[in-house]
Design a protein around this motif. Structure first.
Motif, PDB file in Angstrom:
ATOM      1  N   LEU A 110       0.814  -1.211   0.000  1.00 37.26           N
ATOM      2  CA  LEU A 110       0.000   0.000   0.000  1.00 37.26           C
ATOM      3  C   LEU A 110       0.851   1.266   0.000  1.00 37.26           C
ATOM      4  O   LEU A 110       0.473   2.275  -0.598  1.00 37.26           O
ATOM      5  CB  LEU A 110      -0.944   0.009   1.205  1.00 37.26           C
ATOM      6  CG  LEU A 110      -2.078  -1.010   1.160  1.00 37.26           C
ATOM      7  CD1 LEU A 110      -2.769  -1.095   2.520  1.00 37.26           C
ATOM      8  CD2 LEU A 110      -3.075  -0.657   0.074  1.00 37.26           C
ATOM      9  N   LEU A 111       1.995   1.218   0.659  1.00 35.48           N
ATOM     10  CA  LEU A 111       2.872   2.390   0.737  1.00 35.48           C
ATOM     11  C   LEU A 111       3.716   2.603  -0.508  1.00 35.48           C
ATOM     12  O   LEU A 111       4.239   3.694  -0.720  1.00 35.48           O
ATOM     13  CB  LEU A 111       3.798   2.286   1.952  1.00 35.48           C
ATOM     14  CG  LEU A 111       3.176   2.546   3.307  1.00 35.48           C
ATOM     15  CD1 LEU A 111       4.190   2.288   4.419  1.00 35.48           C
ATOM     16  CD2 LEU A 111       2.634   3.962   3.398  1.00 35.48           C
ATOM     17  N   LYS A 112       3.855   1.581  -1.323  1.00 39.83           N
ATOM     18  CA  LYS A 112       4.743   1.652  -2.489  1.00 39.83           C
ATOM     19  C   LYS A 112       4.525   2.912  -3.337  1.00 39.83           C
ATOM     20  O   LYS A 112       5.499   3.587  -3.685  1.00 39.83           O
ATOM     21  CB  LYS A 112       4.619   0.393  -3.334  1.00 39.83           C
ATOM     22  CG  LYS A 112       5.730   0.259  -4.338  1.00 39.83           C
ATOM     23  CD  LYS A 112       5.782  -1.137  -4.920  1.00 39.83           C
ATOM     24  CE  LYS A 112       7.001  -1.258  -5.779  1.00 39.83           C
ATOM     25  NZ  LYS A 112       7.977  -2.174  -5.241  1.00 39.83           N
ATOM     26  N   PRO A 113       3.282   3.276  -3.687  1.00 36.12           N
ATOM     27  CA  PRO A 113       3.094   4.488  -4.504  1.00 36.12           C
ATOM     28  C   PRO A 113       3.592   5.770  -3.819  1.00 36.12           C
ATOM     29  O   PRO A 113       3.963   6.722  -4.490  1.00 36.12           O
ATOM     30  CB  PRO A 113       1.582   4.559  -4.716  1.00 36.12           C
ATOM     31  CG  PRO A 113       1.072   3.193  -4.442  1.00 36.12           C
ATOM     32  CD  PRO A 113       2.007   2.586  -3.458  1.00 36.12           C
ATOM     33  N   SER A 114       3.622   5.791  -2.497  1.00 32.40           N
ATOM     34  CA  SER A 114       4.070   6.979  -1.774  1.00 32.40           C
ATOM     35  C   SER A 114       5.592   7.109  -1.784  1.00 32.40           C
ATOM     36  O   SER A 114       6.127   8.179  -1.508  1.00 32.40           O
ATOM     37  CB  SER A 114       3.571   6.951  -0.326  1.00 32.40           C
ATOM     38  OG  SER A 114       4.308   6.009   0.439  1.00 32.40           O
ATOM     39  N   GLY A 115       6.280   6.001  -2.067  1.00 31.05           N
ATOM     40  CA  GLY A 115       7.734   6.013  -2.044  1.00 31.05           C
ATOM     41  C   GLY A 115       8.309   5.916  -0.642  1.00 31.05           C
ATOM     42  O   GLY A 115       9.521   6.033  -0.459  1.00 31.05           O
TER      43      GLY A 115
ATOM     44  N   ALA B 128       0.227   9.138   3.299  1.00 28.34           N
ATOM     45  CA  ALA B 128       0.546   7.719   3.507  1.00 28.34           C
ATOM     46  C   ALA B 128      -0.330   7.116   4.595  1.00 28.34           C
ATOM     47  O   ALA B 128      -0.778   5.975   4.468  1.00 28.34           O
ATOM     48  CB  ALA B 128       2.024   7.565   3.854  1.00 28.34           C
ATOM     49  N   ASP B 129      -0.570   7.879   5.662  1.00 28.45           N
ATOM     50  CA  ASP B 129      -1.454   7.383   6.715  1.00 28.45           C
ATOM     51  C   ASP B 129      -2.835   7.049   6.155  1.00 28.45           C
ATOM     52  O   ASP B 129      -3.435   6.045   6.537  1.00 28.45           O
ATOM     53  CB  ASP B 129      -1.596   8.413   7.844  1.00 28.45           C
ATOM     54  CG  ASP B 129      -0.665   8.142   9.008  1.00 28.45           C
ATOM     55  OD1 ASP B 129       0.154   7.214   8.920  1.00 28.45           O
ATOM     56  OD2 ASP B 129      -0.763   8.881  10.010  1.00 28.45           O
ATOM     57  N   GLN B 130      -3.332   7.879   5.263  1.00 29.61           N
ATOM     58  CA  GLN B 130      -4.654   7.635   4.678  1.00 29.61           C
ATOM     59  C   GLN B 130      -4.676   6.326   3.896  1.00 29.61           C
ATOM     60  O   GLN B 130      -5.678   5.607   3.908  1.00 29.61           O
ATOM     61  CB  GLN B 130      -5.089   8.803   3.791  1.00 29.61           C
ATOM     62  CG  GLN B 130      -5.507  10.022   4.579  1.00 29.61           C
ATOM     63  CD  GLN B 130      -6.567   9.699   5.627  1.00 29.61           C
ATOM     64  OE1 GLN B 130      -7.584   9.093   5.330  1.00 29.61           O
ATOM     65  NE2 GLN B 130      -6.304  10.077   6.866  1.00 29.61           N
ATOM     66  N   LEU B 131      -3.581   6.011   3.231  1.00 27.48           N
ATOM     67  CA  LEU B 131      -3.512   4.745   2.498  1.00 27.48           C
ATOM     68  C   LEU B 131      -3.669   3.562   3.443  1.00 27.48           C
ATOM     69  O   LEU B 131      -4.315   2.571   3.118  1.00 27.48           O
ATOM     70  CB  LEU B 131      -2.175   4.625   1.762  1.00 27.48           C
ATOM     71  CG  LEU B 131      -1.911   5.602   0.629  1.00 27.48           C
ATOM     72  CD1 LEU B 131      -0.465   5.470   0.159  1.00 27.48           C
ATOM     73  CD2 LEU B 131      -2.887   5.385  -0.515  1.00 27.48           C
TER      74      LEU B 131
END
Length: 143
Positions: free
Chosen positions: A36-41, A117-120
């Protein structure tokens, strides 16, 4: 994904089954968070650092105080902080009184990255009725 059924069906004590299932579930949830975090980097450790700084008084902590807030005792905090500095998400400032002390502060960009990122992650749910969720929470607090 781990085959939890192998643990459930195994010829071992319930205590060992519980430990095995906890390990499997923890690994599954960690993998899910990383995906889930991958798109945020951001890595989980980077997000944890941003989270700690975001909720700190004045949004600043010393490196040692920051390490103390982290759930996972990770030896890569210094390297991770340098990556966050390079990305413009945190700043580091050495104390004038004690050169060994370094203050880390979250930037506006770091606040936004943290919130996004928290929202993800916060959109994820565990599919249990509220009474079972409360019972699970009480049991986990005892471990």
């Amino acid at each position: 994904m781990a085959n939890k059924q192998l643990i459930i069906d195994a010829d071992m004590s319930v205590e060992h089954k519980v430990m095995g299932l906890l390990a499997c579930i923890a690994q599954e949830k960690k993998s899910e968070m990383e995906r889930l975090l991958k798109p945020s980097g951001l890595s989980i450790l980077q997000l944890s650092i941003l989270h700690s700084l975001s909720f700190a008084p004045k949004k600043t902590l010393t490196v040692s105080d920051l390490k103390a807030t982290l759930v996972d005792d990770n030896p890569n905090v210094s390297r991770t902080l340098n990556k966050l500095v390079e990305a413009g998400l945190v700043t580091k400032l050495r104390s004038e009184q004690d050169q060994r002390t370094v203050y880390v502060s979250i930037t506006d960009a770091g606040e936004k990255a943290h919130t996004d990122a928290d929202q993800l992650l916060l959109n994820q749910r565990i599919d249990l009725p509220e009474n079972e969720m409360n019972a699970l929470y009480e049991i986990l607090k005892k471990l």
